[in-house]
Design a protein around this motif. Structure first.
Motif, PDB file in Angstrom:
ATOM      1  N   UNK A 266     119.975 -14.960 -85.258  1.00 35.42           N
ATOM      2  CA  UNK A 266     121.421 -14.737 -85.273  1.00 35.42           C
ATOM      3  C   UNK A 266     122.090 -15.741 -86.199  1.00 35.42           C
ATOM      4  N   UNK A 267     121.728 -17.018 -86.081  1.00 35.28           N
ATOM      5  CA  UNK A 267     122.309 -18.036 -86.961  1.00 35.28           C
ATOM      6  C   UNK A 267     121.967 -17.755 -88.418  1.00 35.28           C
ATOM      7  N   UNK A 268     120.750 -17.318 -88.669  1.00 35.25           N
ATOM      8  CA  UNK A 268     120.334 -17.028 -90.040  1.00 35.25           C
ATOM      9  C   UNK A 268     121.204 -15.933 -90.658  1.00 35.25           C
ATOM     10  N   UNK A 269     121.460 -14.882 -89.868  1.00 35.43           N
ATOM     11  CA  UNK A 269     122.296 -13.787 -90.360  1.00 35.43           C
ATOM     12  C   UNK A 269     123.744 -14.250 -90.529  1.00 35.43           C
ATOM     13  N   UNK A 270     124.299 -14.884 -89.493  1.00 35.33           N
ATOM     14  CA  UNK A 270     125.697 -15.317 -89.536  1.00 35.33           C
ATOM     15  C   UNK A 270     125.936 -16.332 -90.654  1.00 35.33           C
ATOM     16  N   UNK A 271     125.016 -17.228 -90.842  1.00 38.40           N
ATOM     17  CA  UNK A 271     125.194 -18.290 -91.833  1.00 38.40           C
ATOM     18  C   UNK A 271     124.854 -17.875 -93.262  1.00 38.40           C
ATOM     19  N   UNK A 272     124.062 -16.823 -93.430  1.00 34.71           N
ATOM     20  CA  UNK A 272     123.591 -16.554 -94.782  1.00 34.71           C
ATOM     21  C   UNK A 272     123.654 -15.138 -95.301  1.00 34.71           C
ATOM     22  N   UNK A 273     124.119 -14.190 -94.510  1.00 35.76           N
ATOM     23  CA  UNK A 273     124.070 -12.786 -94.940  1.00 35.76           C
ATOM     24  C   UNK A 273     124.953 -12.538 -96.166  1.00 35.76           C
ATOM     25  N   UNK A 274     124.315 -12.171 -97.260  1.00 33.80           N
ATOM     26  CA  UNK A 274     125.038 -11.880 -98.496  1.00 33.80           C
ATOM     27  C   UNK A 274     125.840 -10.582 -98.375  1.00 33.80           C
TER      28      UNK A 274
END
Length: 146
Positions: free
Chosen positions: A6-14
């Motif tokens: 979840x953090x990966x998506x929220x923090x980095x989703x282009x």
């Protein structure tokens, strides 16, 4: 400590960032053009038709990478205002369309507001962002008038 999915998506989703930028820019242009009764999508359809010349609606969809229903809906509105004309049609709809003199005049009439919006968009993106947008669009095959 590992980053959760979840953090990966929220923090980095282009994708979400591009969509946010797209909505912000669309709102900027649409706000500037509101007094003319056009959206930026419709102005770009008129401009693309002016560049390509008479063509099938599907060709405009290809040039601008738009869904057929989006092209059809907007062309119907532009036709109603006399900014485009259907050169041929059948039971399935418009087969070939062209920009009318009134459509060309409409494009000219929006230019002061479009230029203001263009400057604001360029300020928002910065020179590096503007260059990146042009490079990415070219890489995706955006070739107006081709």
């Amino acid at each position: 400590m590992s980053t959760s999915s979840i953090d990966e998506i929220v923090d980095g989703c282009l994708a979400v960032r591009i969509r946010l930028i797209g909505r912000a820019l669309t709102g900027l242009y649409d706000g500037a053009l509101a007094g003319h009764g056009l959206t930026i999508a419709q102005v770009n359809l008129l401009a693309a038709l002016g560049k390509t010349g008479p063509c099938r609606p599907s060709r405009l969809g290809e040039v601008l990478q738009l869904e057929r229903s989006t092209v059809s809906r907007n062309l119907t509105l532009l036709l109603k205002h006399g900014w485009i004309e259907a050169l041929s049609s059948d039971a399935k709809g418009m087969r070939e369309v062209a920009l009318t003199p009134a459509g060309k005049a409409k494009v000219e009439s929006v230019m002061p507001e479009w230029r203001k919006a263009q400057r604001k968009a360029a300020e928002l993106l910065g020179a590096t962002g503007v260059d990146a947008v042009h490079a990415i669009a070219s890489g995706l095959g955006y070739a107006p008038g081709a």
